[in-house]
Write a protein that holds these residues in place. Structure first.
Motif, PDB file in Angstrom:
ATOM      1  N   GLN A 123     -16.501  35.405 -32.430  1.00  0.00           N
ATOM      2  CA  GLN A 123     -17.645  35.081 -31.723  1.00  0.00           C
ATOM      3  C   GLN A 123     -18.886  35.980 -32.374  1.00  0.00           C
ATOM      4  O   GLN A 123     -19.973  35.144 -32.514  1.00  0.00           O
ATOM      5  CB  GLN A 123     -17.754  35.506 -30.042  1.00  0.00           C
ATOM      6  CG  GLN A 123     -16.715  34.507 -29.399  1.00  0.00           C
ATOM      7  CD  GLN A 123     -16.736  34.911 -27.784  1.00  0.00           C
ATOM      8  OE1 GLN A 123     -17.565  34.857 -27.165  1.00  0.00           O
ATOM      9  NE2 GLN A 123     -15.762  35.600 -27.405  1.00  0.00           N
ATOM     10  N   LEU A 124     -18.732  36.984 -32.555  1.00  0.00           N
ATOM     11  CA  LEU A 124     -19.770  37.941 -33.283  1.00  0.00           C
ATOM     12  C   LEU A 124     -20.090  37.432 -34.715  1.00  0.00           C
ATOM     13  O   LEU A 124     -21.128  37.341 -35.229  1.00  0.00           O
ATOM     14  CB  LEU A 124     -19.324  39.509 -33.373  1.00  0.00           C
ATOM     15  CG  LEU A 124     -19.120  40.302 -32.073  1.00  0.00           C
ATOM     16  CD1 LEU A 124     -18.600  41.496 -32.094  1.00  0.00           C
ATOM     17  CD2 LEU A 124     -20.660  40.400 -31.667  1.00  0.00           C
ATOM     18  N   ALA A 125     -19.018  37.187 -35.363  1.00  0.00           N
ATOM     19  CA  ALA A 125     -19.026  36.308 -36.765  1.00  0.00           C
ATOM     20  C   ALA A 125     -19.897  35.076 -36.855  1.00  0.00           C
ATOM     21  O   ALA A 125     -20.452  34.811 -37.739  1.00  0.00           O
ATOM     22  CB  ALA A 125     -17.935  35.994 -37.250  1.00  0.00           C
ATOM     23  N   ALA A 126     -19.909  34.381 -35.548  1.00  0.00           N
ATOM     24  CA  ALA A 126     -20.490  33.107 -35.559  1.00  0.00           C
ATOM     25  C   ALA A 126     -21.915  33.271 -34.719  1.00  0.00           C
ATOM     26  O   ALA A 126     -22.680  32.332 -34.588  1.00  0.00           O
ATOM     27  CB  ALA A 126     -19.819  32.059 -34.500  1.00  0.00           C
ATOM     28  N   GLY A 127     -22.326  34.623 -34.685  1.00  0.00           N
ATOM     29  CA  GLY A 127     -23.437  35.151 -34.135  1.00  0.00           C
ATOM     30  C   GLY A 127     -23.901  34.615 -32.756  1.00  0.00           C
ATOM     31  O   GLY A 127     -24.689  34.625 -32.200  1.00  0.00           O
ATOM     32  N   ARG A 128     -22.664  34.658 -31.890  1.00  0.00           N
ATOM     33  CA  ARG A 128     -22.803  34.532 -30.449  1.00  0.00           C
ATOM     34  C   ARG A 128     -22.463  35.762 -29.882  1.00  0.00           C
ATOM     35  O   ARG A 128     -21.767  36.508 -30.260  1.00  0.00           O
ATOM     36  CB  ARG A 128     -21.682  33.516 -29.983  1.00  0.00           C
ATOM     37  CG  ARG A 128     -21.910  32.252 -30.606  1.00  0.00           C
ATOM     38  CD  ARG A 128     -21.091  30.964 -29.909  1.00  0.00           C
ATOM     39  NE  ARG A 128     -19.679  31.202 -29.670  1.00  0.00           N
ATOM     40  CZ  ARG A 128     -18.943  30.942 -30.869  1.00  0.00           C
ATOM     41  NH1 ARG A 128     -19.137  30.090 -31.806  1.00  0.00           N
ATOM     42  NH2 ARG A 128     -17.463  31.177 -30.720  1.00  0.00           N
TER      43      ARG A 128
END
Length: 468
Positions: A123-128
């Motif tokens: 999720q963090l890698a996807a900017g969420r």
């Protein structure tokens, strides 16, 4: 507003020493309750069985008492049926948990820590923003049976409703609004069946009649989760206020690299509770009262509207200003008790009182006594070249006169000064040589009370060595 008395609480986890930030939270909660004539509750949140220690509980209770923050309900002040250690309140959480289970507002989660960590990173890698992905939310009964057969002990998660906003007014930060879609289903019970923070903390606030909660701003984002739980159970929520972070002089979170950070450390160094309390009172809370206040005085002047949102900087140099003020104005008897560990044990009461009275204006911490203990009771002080030259300027006749006066009067200050003046000395030409010869320092406590503490024979000896 509540229908009963305003009731605040301090709910520490006994996983370490009482940090200054938590001490300030306890102080503000106590002051808020007292300002409104309300009640202050102490609750021990010790559900983290791996990190909680009874020794930490004992220590934080001692620290709170040292600060003068007596609670109205809590450990040592319980009524029949009351319990203020969360580790002993399991049946309370089980009862409310069963209610949520029966209403279909919870579900078992079989996700492993590794799976949760990988989901969070994705999720963090996807900017969420990271939130629970709902993996187990709609598991079928068959799937749950298979997971259990694999030996996985599930946690219990709360079903956060979708498409809503949780809104509340924070006493410090004002209106707050959180989208439930950003929260994610959170854990109510751990795999071992114990209650998680979001659950036990909210339940206890409601069960104990807490009307107002002051806590660190790191808990601000926890509040919507707890409000959802209380709403689901039909329990009254307290009014929340989230205090600004306590930081070091460099603006970073207060930590060991800034020096002492626990109440115990400051206690052991000899800081006084009134000094620490007055300093904490002004950290993140503005006040027009500039002098030292008692706890009752702080309570009178404590106003939620004066709580700031900016990080509050803790600086030991400012604490020392309060320490100096408190130390220099405390009754002499209290000074004697405060400095007892640094005062020679073989002094009679009159000597001890004279010694403390003389040096007190120059003492900030008990360790400062050592210097003046050596001056008063040690051998004649050695002088550096500059000081020795200043003493020699006064001349042997000057010191013969003052030494004779000391010998004849038993070291009386007035007699010594009169003899010095009779030689024609005045001003700094009189006081500097006397002070240097007697104490080895150009500055320090007033000479009159200091000479009452120094043995008469020592006074004469110190003056006589410059008489030839």
């Amino acid at each position: 507003m509540s229908h009963g008395p305003i009731t605040t609480r301090f709910a520490p986890s006994p996983t370490g020493e009482l940090h200054l930030g938590n001490a300030r939270t306890a102080l503000f909660s106590w002051l808020f309750a007292r300002h409104h004539g309300g009640r202050f509750v102490l609750r021990i949140e010790d559900t983290d069985t791996e990190r909680s220690r009874e020794s930490y509980t004992t220590a934080l209770i001692e620290d709170l008492k040292w600060m003068g923050l007596q609670w109205d309900s809590g450990p040592g002040l319980t009524q029949p049926g009351e319990e203020f250690h969360q580790s002993r309140r399991g049946p309370v959480y089980a009862r409310h948990s069963a209610t949520l289970d029966a209403r279909g507002l919870t579900y078992p989660c079989y996700c492993t820590p590794l799976e949760l960590d990988l989901s969070r990173k994705a999720q963090l890698a996807a900017g969420r923003p990271p939130r629970y992905a709902g993996t187990c939310r709609e598991l079928s009964a068959e799937a749950r049976v298979r997971k259990s057969a694999q030996g996985i002990s599930p946690t219990t998660r709360f079903r956060v409703p979708t498409g809503r906003r949780v809104e509340f007014n924070d006493m410090v930060h004002g209106a707050q609004s959180f989208a439930t879609d950003d929260i994610g289903d959170f854990i109510l019970r751990r795999a071992d069946g114990s209650a998680a923070f979001f659950f036990s903390n909210a339940i206890d606030d409601a069960e104990m009649g807490i009307t107002h909660v002051l806590r660190g701003e790191d808990h601000l984002t926890n509040t919507p989760r707890q409000l959802l739980v209380l709403e689901a159970l039909g329990l009254r929520a307290p009014t929340y206020g989230h205090l600004s972070l306590l930081v070091g002089a460099d603006g970073s979170p207060l930590s060991k690299r800034h020096g002492a950070t626990s109440v115990r450390e400051f206690r052991e160094r000899g800081y006084l509770p009134a000094a620490l309390g007055n300093h904490l009172f002004r950290l993140g809370h503005s006040s027009s009262e500039n002098g030292v206040l008692t706890l009752d005085g702080m309570a009178r002047h404590f106003m939620v509207k004066h709580l700031g949102r900016a990080p509050a900087r803790f600086e030991e140099s400012q604490l020392n200003v309060w320490q100096r003020d408190v130390a220099h104005h405390m009754p002499l008897e209290e000074s004697e008790r405060w400095l007892a560990s640094e005062t020679p044990a073989d002094l009679d009461p009159e000597q001890r009182r004279a010694f403390i009275a003389a040096i007190r204006p120059n003492i900030v911490l008990p360790k400062d006594v050592a210097r003046w203990r050596e001056v008063v009771f040690g051998p004649p002080p050695a002088l550096d070249e500059s000081s020795l030259a200043r003493v020699r300027e006064a001349g042997a006749p000057f010191f013969r006169a003052v030494a004779d006066a000391s010998r004849a009067s038993g070291g009386k200050f007035d007699a010594i000064v009169a003899a010095a003046k009779a030689t024609g000395a005045a001003g700094q030409a009189l006081w500097k040589p006397l002070r240097l010869a007697l104490t080895g320092a150009s500055e320090g406590p007033e000479l009159a009370p200091l000479l009452r503490a120094i043995p008469a024979s020592a006074i004469t000896q110190r003056l006589s060595r410059f008489a030839e």
